[in-house]
Design a protein around this motif. Structure first.
Motif, PDB file in Angstrom:
ATOM      1  N   ARG A 214     -69.216 -48.413  16.362  1.00 36.01           N
ATOM      2  CA  ARG A 214     -68.437 -47.684  17.362  1.00 36.01           C
ATOM      3  C   ARG A 214     -67.340 -46.858  16.683  1.00 36.01           C
ATOM      4  O   ARG A 214     -67.096 -45.709  17.056  1.00 36.01           O
ATOM      5  N   SER A 279     -76.546 -48.525  20.034  1.00 36.73           N
ATOM      6  CA  SER A 279     -75.095 -48.644  20.265  1.00 36.73           C
ATOM      7  C   SER A 279     -74.392 -47.327  19.960  1.00 36.73           C
ATOM      8  O   SER A 279     -73.406 -46.973  20.625  1.00 36.73           O
ATOM      9  N   GLU A 283     -72.116 -45.259  22.578  1.00 34.63           N
ATOM     10  CA  GLU A 283     -70.732 -44.896  22.268  1.00 34.63           C
ATOM     11  C   GLU A 283     -70.528 -43.391  22.349  1.00 34.63           C
ATOM     12  O   GLU A 283     -69.493 -42.915  22.834  1.00 34.63           O
TER      13      GLU A 283
END
Length: 297
Positions: A214, A279, A283
């Motif tokens: 992230r 992910s 993000e």
């Protein structure tokens, strides 16, 4: 003062204490180097039992991000050689000696970086640790092929920052690569120094790995938005979304061609890689379509 060691800290005082212990164990004379610990959250004071070595000092930097913290360390450093590492790292006892020797052997102003071997919680690696073992910290390639070093293990003469300028303090990630490429363009070459090792703990849990992804993703998205604008990036994201969730063919190819690691490890690493890819997609969308702040940890 010959050497200044600059270490940014963001909340992880337990790790910083271990890093300081490793710096106290250096074979380089303690009287010839200083340690500058930069607290990147002045509202988070170190615990009462946190102690500094005689050659260390703690300064605060409210500007967000580790590169802003490193710049604060640069501003007060007295050494002609600057060594960088992170609070969660443990340099080997000969780290400073090796950095100084490698720099002294180079003509003019140069940068040196060394290996970042991983430390594991046990001999039985988690799936996430296996991913780290396969994919993380390819320092020799970073330095010899791409002319930059991670700031977890990088040293240079102070003059290099006079030539290339400071780190981009607005970045939360990628500032080491950006500065390294800027230094290379300014005529400050990078050299790999095998004896200059710094141990880094492998991220053993999904939470640790996803938090890192992230942060890295956020840094890239923010930089791209500065150049392209949020509207164009939103459109590009939506158009390319079906392809973003598919793995790169190069990543699949690497699983079967990289014989450095056993096939079972490569397959496990690929599984983690794909989850992290998803992910990153999430993000990116979160930052483009909401007012959420990028991850700093």
């Amino acid at each position: 003062m010959r050497v200044s060691v600059i270490v940014p800290v963001y909340h992880h005082w337990d790790m910083a204490a271990k890093c300081l212990a490793a710096l106290q164990a250096q074979t380089y004379p303690a009287s010839d180097f200083e340690i500058i610990l930069v607290n990147n959250d002045p509202g988070d004071a170190p615990p009462a039992d946190f102690t500094l070595p005689a050659n260390a000092r703690l300064i605060d930097e409210a500007g967000k991000g580790s590169y802003a913290a490193r710049n604060a360390g640069l501003a007060v450093a007295r050494g002609e050689i600057l060594c960088f590492t992170d609070a969660d790292c443990a340099p080997v006892p000969g780290w400073i000696d090796a950095a100084v020797a490698c720099l002294d052997a180079q003509p003019g102003v140069a940068r040196v970086g060394g290996p970042v071997p991983l430390s594991f919680q046990s001999d039985r690696l988690t799936m996430c640790e296996t991913y780290e073992k396969v994919y993380s910290f390819k320092q020799r390639r970073n330095i010899e092929d791409n002319q930059w070093s991670v700031t977890a293990n990088m040293s240079t003469q102070a003059k290099a920052f006079e030539i290339a300028g400071p780190f981009d303090g607005s970045r939360f990630s990628g500032g080491d690569k950006e500065w390294g490429q800027r230094a290379q363009a300014a005529g400050v070459p990078a050299v790999y120094c095998a004896e200059m090792a710094v141990y880094h703990p492998a991220r053993a849990t999904w939470r640790d790995l996803i938090t890192k992804q992230r942060r890295l993703t956020g840094g890239k998205v923010i930089e791209k938005m500065k150049k392209r604008g949020r509207g164009r990036m939103r459109l590009s994201f939506l158009v390319g979304l079906p392809f973003r969730v598919l793995p790169f063919s190069s990543a699949v190819k690497r699983i079967f061609t990289n014989t450095e690691f056993p096939l079972g490890d490569r397959i496990k690493a690929f599984g983690v890689y794909y989850v992290l890819r998803l992910s990153r997609v999430y993000e990116t969308g979160r930052l483009l379509f909401s007012k959420g702040a990028p991850e700093r940890r």
